[in-house]
Design a protein around this motif. Sequence first.
Motif, mmCIF file in Angstrom:
data_model
loop_
_atom_site.group_PDB
_atom_site.id
_atom_site.type_symbol
_atom_site.label_atom_id
_atom_site.label_comp_id
_atom_site.label_asym_id
_atom_site.label_seq_id
_atom_site.Cartn_x
_atom_site.Cartn_y
_atom_site.Cartn_z
ATOM 1 N N LYS A 55 0.847 -1.203 0.000
ATOM 2 C CA LYS A 55 0.000 0.000 0.000
ATOM 3 C C LYS A 55 0.871 1.238 0.000
ATOM 4 C CE LYS A 55 -3.512 -2.832 0.687
ATOM 5 N NZ LYS A 55 -4.477 -3.113 -0.408
ATOM 6 N N TYR A 56 0.224 2.348 -0.356
ATOM 7 C CA TYR A 56 0.925 3.631 -0.321
ATOM 8 C C TYR A 56 0.809 4.287 1.047
ATOM 9 C CZ TYR A 56 1.464 3.444 -5.360
ATOM 10 O OH TYR A 56 1.830 3.083 -6.621
ATOM 11 N N THR A 57 -0.009 3.688 1.912
ATOM 12 C CA THR A 57 -0.160 4.170 3.289
ATOM 13 C C THR A 57 0.087 2.997 4.224
ATOM 14 O OG1 THR A 57 -2.544 3.723 3.219
ATOM 15 C CG2 THR A 57 -1.810 5.970 2.627
ATOM 16 N N ARG A 81 7.956 5.514 -0.409
ATOM 17 C CA ARG A 81 7.341 6.119 -1.595
ATOM 18 C C ARG A 81 8.377 6.945 -2.339
ATOM 19 N NH1 ARG A 81 2.030 8.230 1.316
ATOM 20 N NH2 ARG A 81 3.236 10.166 1.236
ATOM 21 N N VAL A 87 6.609 4.496 4.342
ATOM 22 C CA VAL A 87 5.283 3.936 4.593
ATOM 23 C C VAL A 87 5.336 2.958 5.764
ATOM 24 C CG1 VAL A 87 3.397 2.596 3.585
ATOM 25 C CG2 VAL A 87 4.664 4.235 2.171
ATOM 26 N N SER A 98 5.910 6.725 11.721
ATOM 27 C CA SER A 98 5.321 7.988 11.265
ATOM 28 C C SER A 98 6.264 9.164 11.501
ATOM 29 C CB SER A 98 3.987 8.237 11.989
ATOM 30 O OG SER A 98 4.196 8.343 13.388
#
Length: 573
Positions: A55-57, A81, A87, A98
């Motif tokens: 996933k991109y998140t 990314r 990510v 994060s």
Amino acid sequence: MRSFIKVFLIIFVPIGILLSVTWSITDKLILEAAQKELAHEMASKAEILKGYDLKYTFDQNLHDKFSHISEKSKLRITIIRKDGFVVDDSYYTPEQVSEMENHANRPEVLEAFATGTGSVIRRSTTAEKRMYYFASKYDENLIVRVSYPMDYIESLRAGMLKQNLTVYFILMIMIALLTIYLARRINRPIQQLSIIADKIEAGESKIYFPSFRDKTITKLVGVIYRIYNSMNMKAKQLEQEKLKLNHIFSILDEGIILLDAKNNVKHFNNTAIENLETELKTDKNILQQTNNMDFLSFFSEIVPLFEDRRLQKEYKGRIYEIYIRVFDNEKLIVFFDITERAEYENFKTELIGNITHELKTPLSMIMGYSETIKNDPDMDKKFHDKFINIIYNSSNRLNILINDILQLHKLEMQKDSIAVEEPTIAGELAEEIRSYYVDRPKDVTFKAEGLDEIYINREHILSILTNLVDNAMKYSTGDHIHLDILKDKDMISINVADHGPVIPTNEKDRIFERFYTMDKAKNQNDTGTGLGLSIVKHIATLYNGEARVVSNDKGGNTFIIKLREKFPLSDIS
């Protein structure tokens, strides 16, 4: 010794260098192979991870899977990314992921987006350790990066280094031992040839030429032998020519002073200044050069001479041979230092005289009694046995004398090269001395309390003990001889005491000279060779010690020998 070291290094150094280079190349190749294997494994892991639906998140399910893989294999998985946003990272919690810094400028990331894959070895700023990074492009906007700590490669390098060093040092030791063996085989004839060359150079008249197994060296020795004989013959022919040219050649190396008819200095060389220790000036009378009385006395007897002369004079403790050559209006004075030669000649004359004197008595007895037996074959058995016994005793004395001379020569040649690798056991030494003197006319008591090992060569300490005890046996009138060995740190003290008669004070130093015997001992039947105490003193000198004799409270003498122990180099280090 120098030639042995040269031969050893010629063989050992190239082999050592070749072995070192081989080891270095092998170590490098193995590490490169291990690193390539790691790169291939990382590429395989990245391809497997690309099979996941990335996933991109951040995705918690994928994060849990990746974290589980990291716990099991230490493999770090990072999803990045194209804009550099991280990510996911399997080494960190969601909250830490994060907060991770942007990875857009990481070299492996840039390379992966540009070419499809990228790899680099660098220190991780987040994990704070050296890592191997491999990045593979998942799609146009996402890459999968896997990394693995370099601990594997570094531990492999450390293990290989330890193993290779062990093998390397074992091989070097084996090569060194083999090289020592080969160097000895090669160097032995070279040393013998060097000794022959030194003796020829020294002008010795009798030189032993050994035989060799190697045919080439045998031929070489044969050539040297023929040249040596030819040189001896030529030397006799050149002796006469040497007398004619002596003045010319002497001015090249010896002190030269040229005086005019008024004894003014016309010429001199540097050697003259060095020998006379006086600055000379030209066009000034030789007797007005200085007020030094030694200088004036030296030349006051030379200047008045007006005929060719050759004489010897002493100057400041040195002996000079002087050649005076008188020309029409000039006088040439050539002088050179012969102090060492004169001392050597005196020593050689005294030594030859002493050896001849000591050899003459047993030889005369052997020849005399042998001739008597030869001329009287029907001699009475009683006299025949008596004469045979005298011949045997004289031969034995001659043998002892020759052995003592050889031992003394060996000790003089040894100088400071003495080395003791194995200690002498005091208990064994005491037992040997006691058994050797068990049935002698004098009682020998031996004490070596508190001693276990003595780092003195066994042959040397036995020579000291037997020479001193035998000396007491021959010259002491008492019934007891006391032998004590004491130790103070690394100094061994050997004390041998008898009951007299006391050695006069003026002879206490001279008894250690070669062939010296006291007057009271010269008429005794059982005399020694006169070398025993000289041998004792030389051994003491080898061990940085001393040999002396003092009067004791028993009415006799105590010989005190001090020896410093020679420990092996391995013990000293």
